[in-house]
Design a protein around this motif. Structure first.
Motif, short mmCIF file in Angstrom:
data_model
loop_
_atom_site.label_atom_id
_atom_site.label_comp_id
_atom_site.label_asym_id
_atom_site.label_seq_id
_atom_site.Cartn_x
_atom_site.Cartn_y
_atom_site.Cartn_z
N LEU A 1 -1.93 2.02 -2.91
CA LEU A 1 -0.91 3.00 -2.52
C LEU A 1 0.25 3.00 -3.52
CD1 LEU A 1 -0.64 2.63 1.37
CD2 LEU A 1 -1.51 4.59 0.07
N ILE A 2 0.64 1.82 -3.95
CA ILE A 2 1.73 1.73 -4.92
C ILE A 2 1.31 2.39 -6.24
CG2 ILE A 2 3.08 0.11 -6.33
CD1 ILE A 2 3.21 -1.70 -3.85
N GLU A 3 0.07 2.17 -6.60
CA GLU A 3 -0.44 2.79 -7.84
C GLU A 3 -0.41 4.32 -7.72
OE1 GLU A 3 -3.96 1.01 -10.13
OE2 GLU A 3 -4.77 2.87 -9.30
N ILE A 4 -0.83 4.82 -6.55
CA ILE A 4 -0.80 6.28 -6.31
C ILE A 4 0.63 6.80 -6.40
CG2 ILE A 4 -1.12 8.06 -4.53
CD1 ILE A 4 -3.53 6.41 -3.53
N LEU A 5 1.54 6.07 -5.77
CA LEU A 5 2.94 6.47 -5.75
C LEU A 5 3.52 6.50 -7.18
CD1 LEU A 5 5.00 7.26 -3.61
CD2 LEU A 5 5.73 4.88 -3.52
N GLN A 6 3.16 5.50 -7.95
CA GLN A 6 3.65 5.45 -9.34
C GLN A 6 3.11 6.63 -10.15
OE1 GLN A 6 2.50 1.52 -10.64
NE2 GLN A 6 4.33 0.57 -9.76
N ALA B 1 8.01 0.26 -6.74
CA ALA B 1 7.28 -0.66 -5.85
C ALA B 1 8.12 -0.85 -4.59
CB ALA B 1 7.04 -2.00 -6.55
N PRO B 2 8.17 0.17 -3.74
CA PRO B 2 9.03 0.10 -2.55
C PRO B 2 8.54 -0.90 -1.52
CG PRO B 2 7.65 2.06 -2.49
CD PRO B 2 7.42 1.43 -3.82
N ALA B 3 9.48 -1.35 -0.71
CA ALA B 3 9.11 -2.22 0.41
C ALA B 3 8.35 -1.38 1.44
CB ALA B 3 10.37 -2.81 1.04
N ALA B 4 7.58 -2.05 2.28
CA ALA B 4 6.69 -1.34 3.20
C ALA B 4 7.41 -0.33 4.08
CB ALA B 4 5.94 -2.34 4.06
N GLU B 5 8.59 -0.72 4.58
CA GLU B 5 9.31 0.15 5.52
C GLU B 5 10.33 1.06 4.83
OE1 GLU B 5 8.47 0.18 8.64
OE2 GLU B 5 7.29 -1.67 8.80
N GLU B 6 10.50 0.91 3.54
CA GLU B 6 11.52 1.69 2.83
C GLU B 6 11.17 3.18 2.84
OE1 GLU B 6 12.05 0.34 -1.16
OE2 GLU B 6 13.52 1.90 -1.65
N SER B 7 12.14 4.01 3.21
CA SER B 7 11.90 5.46 3.23
C SER B 7 11.76 5.99 1.80
CB SER B 7 13.07 6.18 3.90
OG SER B 7 12.96 7.57 3.65
N LEU B 8 10.64 6.61 1.55
CA LEU B 8 10.39 7.14 0.21
C LEU B 8 11.29 8.34 -0.08
CD1 LEU B 8 6.47 7.01 0.24
CD2 LEU B 8 8.07 5.29 -0.64
N PHE B 9 11.70 9.02 0.98
CA PHE B 9 12.58 10.18 0.80
C PHE B 9 14.04 9.76 0.65
CE2 PHE B 9 9.13 11.96 3.61
CZ PHE B 9 8.47 12.60 2.58
#
Lengths: 77, 313
Positions: free
Chosen positions: A7-12, A20-28
């Motif tokens: 998932l982190i790779e996809i996000l990057q 490399a956000p924390a699990a609960e960190e809001s991406l928005f």
């Protein structure tokens, strides 16, 4: 590669940033993901996990953090 | 299927730059450009009404077509920004066109209004005759409402576009139409009485980036036409980034998507027909060539229309 790393790779790839956000960190709220990157993230999830995400599931809240994305993928499996 | 005979449009003369619009919400012109592709937009005069804008676009269209307003079978006016709840601007638009007595109906659909109007006209033209479809918006009245939101107030402009739909010939024949509506997301883009426009941009972009290409694929697949062979994509001008996203989803270069959003901003229901009118003037339908019209907006309502250029007379 475990799912979180994938998932982190996809996000990057989508954000074009070494994030490399924390699990609960809001991406928005954290500014990692904007409105126009969100459709790309959804498309990448479909491609990488071999799923089709129906329009009815296209609610931004479902994709607001790594934890929520994992929750959604769990519900789909 | 009926024909798209002629187009017309009207844009107010006052230019509002993104520098000016950005100053309302503490944003720079560069930021506005980056998030939307909008350099400037037009604002109507204080005393100009939606019906005024609609009638000017309708007049432009009818004059180009050489068609008398009194001979129309129906006038359809789409608008999400009328000054009053009822009656909508359609009857006054008809009056201003010199067509009092001709039936005139309102489509309060906002951004997808013109597309739904074209679809409706394509169905009704064989029985009602020539139908004038107009999209007209005075969004400046709405964006002035406080509190002005940074991601909303800078997007919109005023204007009107028109199309004369004919049962018996024109620039292009309507080949097929795909429409859809889903009230699940009605609260994510809406206009309450005396309130500013409410928009959840994430939901709007996420849904639009799926539903617009989906509707376009539907009409193309049914007609057996490849996206790559479409001569022009004429879309509701919501945001340049969204136009680019739809182009990428269809595997078509962005240049094939006509865009005037840098000059006019998002004029909601008017934008599709303003774009079609400008494109028609600048390029026009080549005989046999296909063009796609598509829109997405509050509701959500969305759809696509496939048209094919008629042989030159």
């Amino acid at each position: 590669m475990d799912r979180r790393s994938k998932l982190i790779e996809i996000l990057q790839k989508v954000t074009k940033k070494p994030v490399a956000p924390a699990a609960e960190e809001s991406l928005f709220d954290s500014g990692l993901l904007d409105s126009f990157a969100l459709p790309d993230l959804v498309s990448a999830l479909e491609q990488e996990f071999g799923i089709s995400i129906p329009d009815a599931d296209l609610n931004p809240r479902k994709f607001d953090s790594l934890a929520r994305i994992e929750e959604y993928l769990d519900a789909r499996s | 299927m009926p024909f798209l005979r002629e187009f017309g449009h009207y844009l107010p003369s006052r230019v509002v730059t993104s520098e000016e619009a950005g100053s309302w919400v503490g944003a720079t012109a560069e930021w506005v450009m980056n998030v939307s592709g909008i350099r400037e937009r037009r604002f109507a005069a204080e005393d100009e009404t939606v019906a005024d804008l609609a009638a000017k676009a309708g007049r432009d269209c009818l004059d180009k077509a050489g068609y008398d307003a009194n001979r129309l079978g129906l006038i359809v006016v789409a608008s999400g920004s009328p000054e009053r709840q009822a009656p909508g601007p359609a009857s006054v638009t008809a009056l201003k066109l010199g067509a009092a007595g001709v039936p005139a109906i309102d489509l309060p659909l906002a951004s997808a209004g013109s597309l739904f109007g074209l679809a409706l006209a394509a169905r009704l033209a064989p029985s009602m005759g020539h139908i004038l479809v107009i999209g007209a918006e005075k969004m400046s009245r709405l964006v002035a409402r406080e509190p002005r939101e940074r991601g909303v107030a800078v997007l919109f402009g005023d204007g009107a576009g028109a199309c004369l739909v004919s049962p018996s010939g024109g620039k292009a024949e309507v080949v097929d139409v795909e429409l859809g509506s889903d009230g699940t997301w009605a609260d994510d883009l809406c206009l309450e009485q005396n309130a500013p426009i409410k928009m959840n941009g994430r939901t709007v972009i996420l849904q639009a980036s799926r539903k617009i290409p989906g509707a376009i694929r539907s009409v193309l697949d049914r007609a057996g036409v490849a996206a790559a062979s479409i001569s022009a994509f004429l879309l509701h001008q919501a945001n340049q980034n969204l136009l680019d996203k739809v182009a990428a989803a269809l595997g078509v270069e962005s240049g094939r998507f006509f865009s005037n959003i840098a000059r006019y901003g998002n004029t909601s229901s008017a934008s599709l027909l303003i774009a079609a009118s400008e494109w028609s003037q600048e390029h026009g339908f080549a005989p046999g060539a296909h063009a796609v019209f598509a829109a997405f907006g509050a509701g959500f309502h969305w759809g696509a229309l496939l048209a094919r250029g008629c042989p030159a007379k």
